[in-house]
Design an enzyme around this catalytic site. Structure first.
Site, PDB file in Angstrom:
ATOM      1  CB  ALA A  34      16.056 -56.622  13.436  1.00  0.00           C
ATOM      2  NE  ARG A  66      16.987 -52.710  12.429  1.00  0.00           N
ATOM      3  CZ  ARG A  66      16.312 -51.657  11.966  1.00  0.00           C
ATOM      4  NH1 ARG A  66      16.527 -51.201  10.754  1.00  0.00           N
ATOM      5  NH2 ARG A  66      15.420 -51.053  12.711  1.00  0.00           N
ATOM      6  CE  LYS A  81       8.317 -53.202  12.371  1.00  0.00           C
ATOM      7  NZ  LYS A  81       9.427 -52.859  13.275  1.00  0.00           N
ATOM      8  CG  PHE A 127      15.524 -53.905  30.324  1.00  0.00           C
ATOM      9  CD1 PHE A 127      16.529 -54.461  29.552  1.00  0.00           C
ATOM     10  CD2 PHE A 127      15.363 -54.331  31.619  1.00  0.00           C
ATOM     11  CE1 PHE A 127      17.371 -55.404  30.078  1.00  0.00           C
ATOM     12  CE2 PHE A 127      16.203 -55.277  32.153  1.00  0.00           C
ATOM     13  CZ  PHE A 127      17.216 -55.809  31.379  1.00  0.00           C
ATOM     14  CB  CYS A 169      19.808 -63.605  38.763  1.00  0.00           C
ATOM     15  SG  CYS A 169      18.679 -64.616  39.697  1.00  0.00           S
ATOM     16  CB  CYS A 181      17.701 -46.824  23.268  1.00  0.00           C
ATOM     17  SG  CYS A 181      15.971 -46.440  23.431  1.00  0.00           S
TER      18      CYS A 181
END
Ligand SMILES: [Zn+2]
Length: 339
Positions: A34, A66, A81, A127, A169, A181
């Protein structure tokens, strides 16, 4: 300068000089979901010199709500994609050089791609990859723009090496890891709002208007009508392993990367072989059909029906196993098919 960019050139923040700068820059977008398809479209229309876009997934029906670059035809063809994005972006603006990479944004790949990149945009759904981008940014002195959204909530932050705190940081003050998620679903306006923040920052960075770059961490909830903008100047941590004096770029260490992972918010496991080598998809499809499996495919991937599960195999040997979250079960399926 042609008519194409006239409205952008009229805008005082950009002007003729800014447009020339934009046309000479190379942006790396990690992820073509998206956020990635939206950012890629905005920057392609803006006339960025070159865009490299990396994605490991293929287009599915649930993306269409989306992910603005994709169509029903892309779903029917199960196009990766990156390949579908490349096709659409080229049709939008033939001035822009588009490089599409179907694969996982590993530290190895990012370090390979980074030469000549002026800016990176975070459009990933996990992440681990963000932390890799963060280390690459610090090691090679490349700005990047963090962005994430879930439900009606979104956030963004611009990271400029040597100026702002880095993502590592920020983790000391904001618990960002829990935000990755999309188990609670997502509405398209939240995506668009993050894209607007990321691409506005991108344009400022590309025209080198450093004064204009947002120094705050912005977050919003479009359903609850909340908007916050937090000062981050004190968040820089001198002992940070990514941007501090004793830096070691911990996320560029291959050992930290998992080989098997459950994809965000989905009943899907990704398996990445430890050594990369191209798989002959045509040959594999032939063998599997002979064994009685139902196989469909295109030049980039093959999809194999296996009862409760469905396995999609890419050219680099990477596979997505749909219909399970069980890593061991997924591994046994992978071994049965690819040995
Ligand atoms: Zn740091």
């Amino acid at each position: 300068m042609n008519e194409r960019y006239s409205r952008q050139v009229l805008f005082s923040g950009i002007g003729k000089e800014g447009q020339t700068k934009i046309s000479q820059k190379h942006v790396l977008i990690i992820g073509a979901g998206a956020l990635g398809s939206g950012s890629a479209e905005v920057l392609t229309r803006a006339g960025v010199g070159k865009i490299t876009i990396v994605d490991r997934d293929y287009v599915e029906e649930s993306n269409l709500q989306r992910q603005q670059l994709y169509t029903e035809e892309d779903v029917a063809e199960k196009l990766p994609k990156a390949a579908a994005a490349e096709k659409r972006l080229r049709a939008i603006n033939s001035d822009v050089e588009i490089q599409a990479i179907i694969g996982d944004a590993t530290p190895e790949l990012l370090e390979e791609l980074v030469a000549g990149i002026n800016l990176m945009i975070d459009a990933t759904d996990n992440f681990e990859t963000r932390m890799v981008m963060n280390d690459v940014s610090q090691k090679y002195n490349i700005p990047w723009i963090y962005g994430a959204c879930v439900g009606s909530f979104g956030m963004s932050f611009s990271i400029i090496p040597g100026k702002t705190p880095c993502l590592n940081c920020l983790l000391r003050t904001i618990p960002l890891q829990g935000m990755t998620c999309d188990t609670g679903g997502i509405i398209s306006p939240a995506v668009q709002m993050v894209i607007a923040h990321q691409t506005a920052e991108a344009l400022k960075i590309l025209v080198e208007d450093w004064e204009a770059v947002r120094a705050t961490f912005v977050s919003f909830d479009l359903w609850r009508n909340q908007y916050t903008s937090l000062k981050m100047s004190k968040a820089k941590f001198p002992g940070c392993l990514s941007c501090g004096e004793e830096r070691s770029y911990p996320y560029l260490d291959q050992e930290n990367m998992t080989k098997t992972s459950v994809l965000c918010g989905r009943d899907t496991v990704q398996i990445r072989p430890s050594s990369y080598g191209d798989v002959s998809l045509e040959k594999l499809a032939g063998q599997l059909s002979q064994l009685g499996y139902q196989v469909k495919g295109n030049p980039y991937l093959i999809s194999v029906e296996m009862g409760a599960e469905r396995m999609v195999i890419f050219q680099d040997g990477r596979a997505l196993i749909h219909g399970t979250k069980d890593l061991l079960h997924a591994k046994s399926i992978y071994q049965r098919i690819l040995g």
